[in-house]
Design a protein around this motif. Structure first.
Motif, PDB file in Angstrom:
ATOM      1  N   TYR A  52      10.767   9.033   3.257  1.00  0.00           N
ATOM      2  CA  TYR A  52      10.029  10.095   2.570  1.00  0.00           C
ATOM      3  C   TYR A  52       8.518   9.858   2.658  1.00  0.00           C
ATOM      4  O   TYR A  52       7.748  10.770   2.953  1.00  0.00           O
ATOM      5  N   ARG A  53       8.108   8.624   2.409  1.00  0.00           N
ATOM      6  CA  ARG A  53       6.673   8.319   2.453  1.00  0.00           C
ATOM      7  C   ARG A  53       6.116   8.468   3.861  1.00  0.00           C
ATOM      8  O   ARG A  53       4.994   8.947   4.036  1.00  0.00           O
ATOM      9  N   ASP A  59       1.040   5.837   2.026  1.00  0.00           N
ATOM     10  CA  ASP A  59       1.079   4.415   2.356  1.00  0.00           C
ATOM     11  C   ASP A  59       2.265   3.752   1.647  1.00  0.00           C
ATOM     12  O   ASP A  59       3.064   4.411   0.991  1.00  0.00           O
ATOM     13  N   ALA A  60       2.385   2.446   1.782  1.00  0.00           N
ATOM     14  CA  ALA A  60       3.539   1.715   1.259  1.00  0.00           C
ATOM     15  C   ALA A  60       3.669   1.802  -0.258  1.00  0.00           C
ATOM     16  O   ALA A  60       4.750   1.653  -0.807  1.00  0.00           O
ATOM     17  N   ARG A  65      -3.870   8.705   1.588  1.00  0.00           N
ATOM     18  CA  ARG A  65      -5.236   8.313   1.927  1.00  0.00           C
ATOM     19  C   ARG A  65      -5.997   9.467   2.564  1.00  0.00           C
ATOM     20  O   ARG A  65      -7.124   9.319   2.992  1.00  0.00           O
ATOM     21  N   GLY A  66      -5.375  10.616   2.634  1.00  0.00           N
ATOM     22  CA  GLY A  66      -6.004  11.796   3.226  1.00  0.00           C
ATOM     23  C   GLY A  66      -6.709  12.626   2.175  1.00  0.00           C
ATOM     24  O   GLY A  66      -7.036  12.150   1.082  1.00  0.00           O
ATOM     25  N   ASN A  72       4.276  14.719  -4.633  1.00  0.00           N
ATOM     26  CA  ASN A  72       5.267  13.978  -5.405  1.00  0.00           C
ATOM     27  C   ASN A  72       5.463  12.623  -4.731  1.00  0.00           C
ATOM     28  O   ASN A  72       5.788  12.555  -3.558  1.00  0.00           O
ATOM     29  N   GLN A  73       5.283  11.537  -5.455  1.00  0.00           N
ATOM     30  CA  GLN A  73       5.289  10.213  -4.844  1.00  0.00           C
ATOM     31  C   GLN A  73       6.638   9.514  -4.898  1.00  0.00           C
ATOM     32  O   GLN A  73       6.758   8.375  -4.471  1.00  0.00           O
ATOM     33  N   GLY A  74       7.656  10.166  -5.402  1.00  0.00           N
ATOM     34  CA  GLY A  74       8.950   9.511  -5.497  1.00  0.00           C
ATOM     35  C   GLY A  74      10.069  10.387  -4.955  1.00  0.00           C
ATOM     36  O   GLY A  74       9.851  11.499  -4.515  1.00  0.00           O
TER      37      GLY A  74
END
Length: 88
Positions: A52-53, A59-60, A65-66, A72-74
């Motif tokens: 997904y990431r 990033d990890a 970073r854009g 959604n980060q999860g």
């Protein structure tokens, strides 16, 4: 023991890691049922999260970073298949 049901698209709902020592029973759409360790499901969760990431250029740690935008980060759903608990 935790019991989970596979949805019609082949996923289970899993918002976070399970304890590694817990046994999880998964009822699959084809009528089979399998007991999988929490550690094995945690590995599947980690793979799904990494995929997904990567698809969303995160990033990890799940940060973009854009340009600033809401992402959604999860994840909440993890793909599962019969036989995934067999090689323990």
């Amino acid at each position: 023991m935790i019991t989970l049901q596979q949805d019609s698209e082949g996923f289970i709902r899993m918002k976070r890691h399970f304890p590694a020592s817990v046994s999880v029973s998964i009822a699959f759409n084809d009528g089979t049922q399998e007991v999988v360790s929490g550690a094995r499901l945690n590995e599947a969760y980690d793979r799904a999260l990494a995929e997904y990431r990567a698809e969303n250029q995160l990033d990890a740690k799940g940060f973009s970073r854009g340009p600033v935008k809401r992402v959604n980060q999860g994840i909440e759903f993890v793909p599962v298949t019969p036989g995934m608990g067999g090689a323990e």
